[in-house]
Design an enzyme around this catalytic site. Structure first.
Site, PDB file in Angstrom:
ATOM      1  N   GLY A   1       0.792  -1.206   0.000  1.00 30.03           N
ATOM      2  CA  GLY A   1       0.000   0.000   0.000  1.00 30.03           C
ATOM      3  C   GLY A   1       0.828   1.260   0.000  1.00 30.03           C
ATOM      4  N   ASP A   2       0.159   2.375   0.334  1.00 23.00           N
ATOM      5  CA  ASP A   2       0.796   3.701   0.336  1.00 23.00           C
ATOM      6  C   ASP A   2       0.803   4.216   1.768  1.00 23.00           C
ATOM      7  OD1 ASP A   2       1.939   6.047  -0.478  1.00 23.00           O
ATOM      8  OD2 ASP A   2       0.377   6.573  -1.927  1.00 23.00           O
ATOM      9  N   PHE A   3       1.266   5.454   1.944  1.00 20.63           N
ATOM     10  CA  PHE A   3       1.370   6.015   3.287  1.00 20.63           C
ATOM     11  C   PHE A   3       0.001   6.146   3.959  1.00 20.63           C
ATOM     12  CE2 PHE A   3       5.232   7.748   1.177  1.00 20.63           C
ATOM     13  CZ  PHE A   3       6.172   7.136   1.991  1.00 20.63           C
TER      14      PHE A   3
ATOM     15  N   HIS B   1      13.389  12.163   3.510  1.00 24.47           N
ATOM     16  CA  HIS B   1      14.288  12.933   2.637  1.00 24.47           C
ATOM     17  C   HIS B   1      13.926  12.782   1.160  1.00 24.47           C
ATOM     18  CE1 HIS B   1      17.599   9.677   1.683  1.00 24.47           C
ATOM     19  NE2 HIS B   1      16.385   9.194   1.560  1.00 24.47           N
TER      20      HIS B   1
END
Length: 566
Positions: free
Chosen positions: A448-450, A467
Site C-alpha cells: 500500500g501507500d502512506f 528525505h
C-alpha cells in the site's frame, strides 16, 4: 663515474654521521621550534627518531655495495620496492612509474646514545648514458627525498591524528605520503617550518599497518595547499564513479576473491576483457585503495571486497546505481539548479519511483542499493525505545524497503512482532528476505501507500523516507503516522541530518543528490522538529548512527521545546 660515485658516498657518509649523533628529544625541537616542556615529552613518548633518508643513484649493484662498505654499513635484508618515492619521482619528472625501479634499504647505525637507528637509502640505478641522468642531477641538487623520520610506537588512529595535529601547530605542513603494501606501512610526509634548524626540509611519520583512512585527511590537507592539483582531483570525481561501477559490472571483484594475488592475464581471461585495458583500470583503483598490486598481480583490499556480490554488507548495487541511472541524471544538475525541475525526471520522463517500478531489474537494483547502506542500521536495534518495548509489541516499518532494517530488529528482539508496509513488488522481496531469516511467523505485510499505515503499532519506523519528499508531502506522511499511533507509541525516524555548523558531512552530499535525482532534500534537526510539530508530534531525542546518520525519537504531543540533543 668514479667522481660521481665519490660524491654519492660523501652524501651517504654525512647522513650516517647525522643519524649517529642525534636522539629524539634533541632533534624534535630543532625541527619544530617552540615544541618543549610537557608537549615535547608527550610527543617523545609516542614516536621515536628512527632514521634519516637519502636518495642515491649508483650506476649498478656493485657500486652500491662499495658505497655501503665505505660507510661501514652492513645489510641484513635485500632491497624492497619503494612505492611512495617511486610515485613521487614519476609525478615530479613526468615519467611512467614503471620506468623507475626505486628500491629501499635500511642498514643499521650504532648511535652515540646506545640506540640502533637506520639510514633509509632509496636507490635508483643510473648507468652511464642513461636517460635518467637528468633526474639524478635534479634530485641531487634539490634533495626532495632527503628527510628525517619518526616511527609511531602505538598504531592508534587517535594517537596518529594527534601527532599530525601537533606537527601542524608547530609549523610543519602536509607534504604527501602513502601506503606501502610491500611492507604494510603508512607514511606521512611534512614540510619542516622555515625556522627549523636540523638541516632537513622534510619530516616523516611512519606507522606500521594500513592507516589510509587517517592518511586521506593528511593528503586532502596537502592538496588544499595546491589549488590546481586539488581542482583536478575534484574534476575527475566522475572517473572514480565509473571506474568503480565498471569494476563491479565486469565481475572483477568476484574473479579476485581469495587470498592470493591474480595475474592480469588470468583476470582478463576470466572476465572476458582486454588485459592492457584492465591493467589501466586496476592501477587507477590501486591508487584509490580498492585493490593492491604486488609482483604476482592484484588482489582485493577490504574496501574492494565490498564490491563483491556475495560480500557481507556488499555495496555493489550502490556502485551500479550511482554509476548507472543516477549518474546519467546528474548531468542535468545545472538544469535543476536553474529551474527547480528534478534532473532525473527531465532525463527519464518520470520520477525515479515510477521509473524503477516499471523495470523489475531496476526495481531490484534500487532495493538492493538501499540495503547497501545498511551499516547505518547497526546500532539501531539497541535503541532504548526498542530495548524497552514490551513482550509481543509490534514494530511497524513504514516504506520498509526489502525488510533489511526490520529483519535486524526482529533478530535482535525475538519477543517483538513486525509489520512491513511497502509497494507491491517490494513487499514480495521483503517477504522472501524475512522468510529466509525465519521471521515470517511473527511479521505481517501490507502492500500500500502512506495512507495505509496500520493503527495499533507500538513502535513505528520511518527509515530514509522523509528525505525523498518536499515539506508538504512530509507533513502528510507524518500525519498518517500520527493518526495511526496510540498515545504511548513511539516513532523512530532514520535520516542523515544536516549539521548546524556547516561542518563536513555525508548529509550535505546527499542533499545535492536528493535535489537532483529525487526531488527531496536533507534537513537540519530543527527543520525536522518543525515538521513533526506541524503533524502533532514532538521530537524527543536524537542519537547518532554510522555513515553520518541519525535516529530521531518522536512521540505524539505538542512540543514545549523543539531543540534536540546530539
Amino acid at each position: 663515474m668514479i667522481t660521481a660515485l665519490s660524491g654519492e658516498t660523501s652524501r651517504l657518509r654525512a647522513t650516517v654521521d647525522f643519524v649517529r649523533q642525534q636522539d629524539t628529544a634533541t632533534l624534535l625541537p630543532l625541527l619544530l621550534p617552540g615544541l618543549d616542556g610537557p608537549e615535547l615529552r608527550s610527543v617523545v613518548e609516542r614516536c621515536a627518531f628512527s632514521h634519516a633518508a637519502l636518495l642515491v643513484f649508483p650506476p649498478d649493484e656493485a657500486a652500491l655495495t662499495a658505497m655501503l662498505a665505505d660507510c661501514g654499513l652492513v645489510l641484513d635484508a635485500p632491497a624492497r620496492p619503494s612505492v611512495v618515492v617511486r610515485d613521487r619521482l614519476a609525478v615530479r619528472h613526468k615519467r611512467s612509474a614503471a620506468q623507475l625501479d626505486v628500491g629501499v634499504l635500511r642498514p643499521a647505525v650504532a648511535c652515540l646514545d646506545g640506540a640502533r637507528r637506520m639510514v633509509e637509502l632509496f636507490t635508483l640505478a643510473v648507468p652511464p648514458g642513461s636517460d635518467l641522468a637528468g633526474v639524478a642531477a635534479h634530485e641531487r641538487e634539490r634533495q626532495h627525498e632527503a628527510h628525517v623520520a619518526f616511527e609511531v610506537g602505538e598504531a592508534d588512529p587517535l594517537v596518529l591524528r594527534g601527532l599530525c595535529a601537533t606537527f601542524g601547530r608547530y609549523g610543519a605542513t602536509p607534504d604527501g605520503g602513502g601506503y606501502n603494501p610491500h611492507e604494510n606501512g603508512t607514511v606521512f610526509y611534512f614540510g619542516a617550518p622555515a625556522e627549523a634548524k636540523a638541516g632537513y626540509r622534510r619530516v616523516e611519520l611512519y606507522v606500521p599497518g594500513d592507516h589510509r583512512d587517517v592518511l586521506a585527511d593528511h593528503l586532502d590537507e596537502h592538496r588544499r595547499r595546491q589549488p590546481a592539483e586539488s581542482l583536478l582531483h575534484l574534476l575527475t570525481g566522475a572517473w572514480t564513479t565509473q571506474a568503480l561501477a565498471a569494476f563491479a559490472r565486469l565481475g572483477v571483484a568476484e574473479a579476485l576473491s581469495g587470498e592470493r594475488s591474480v595475474d592480469v592475464s588470468e583476470l582478463a581471461r576470466d572476465t572476458g576483457v582486454l588485459a592492457p585495458n584492465l591493467t589501466t583500470l586496476l592501477r587507477y583503483l590501486t591508487m584509490l585503495g580498492v585493490v593492491s598490486e604486488d609482483r604476482a598481480g592484484f588482489r582485493l583490499t577490504d574496501t574492494g571486497a565490498l564490491l563483491r556480490k556475495d560480500a557481507e554488507g556488499s555495496m555493489r548495487a550502490l556502485a551500479l546505481m550511482y554509476g548507472g541511472p543516477f549518474y546519467e541524471s546528474f548531468a542535468g544538475l545545472e538544469h535543476t539548479v536553474r529551474t527547480g525541475q528534478v534532473a532525473f525526471e527531465q532525463r527519464f520522463g518520470e520520477n525515479h519511483f515510477d521509473h524503477f517500478a516499471r523495470d523489475p531489474r531496476l526495481a531490484d537494483l534500487f532495493d538492493r542499493s538501499m540495503a547497501a547502506g545498511s551499516r547505518m542500521f547497526d546500532p539501531l536495534p539497541a535503541h532504548p525505545v526498542l530495548q524497552a518495548a514490551a513482550e509481543g509489541a509490534t514494530v511497524v516499518d513504514v516504506a520498509g524497503g526489502n525488510g533489511e532494517l526490520l529483519g535486524r530488529i526482529l533478530s535482535a528482539h525475538p519477543r517483538l512482532r513486525g509489520f512491513l508496509l511497502e509497494r507491491p513488488h517490494t513487499v514480495e522481496a521483503a517477504r522472501r528476505l524475512l522468510g529466509a531469516a525465519g521471521h515470517t511467523d511473527r511479521c505481517a505485510f501490507r502492500a500500500g501507500d502512506f495512507a495505509d499505515v496500520p493503527a495499533g503499532g507500538d513502535v513505528y519506523v520511518l527509515s530514509r523516507v522523509l528525505h525523498d519528499w518536499d515539506d508538504d508531502r512530509c507533513r502528510e506522511i507524518l500525519r498518517h503516522c500520527a493518526r495511526a499511533m496510540g498515545e504511548s507509541a513511539d516513532l523512530l525516524v532514520v535520516e542523515r541530518v544536516l549539521p548546524d555548523d556547516g561542518s563536513a558531512s555525508l548529509a550535505t552530499a546527499w542533499d545535492l543528490h536528493m535535489m537532483c535525482n529525487v526531488g527531496g532534500r536533507e534537513r537540519r534537526a530543527d527543520h525536522y522538529a518543525r515538521l513533526f510539530a506541524d503533524a502533532g508530534l514532538t521530537l524527543v531525542d536524537r542519537t547518532p548512527l554510522p555513515l553520518d546518520g541519525s535516529v530521531l525519537h518522536v512521540r505524539r504531543g505538542t512540543p514545549v521545546d523543539t531543540g534536540s540533543r546530539s
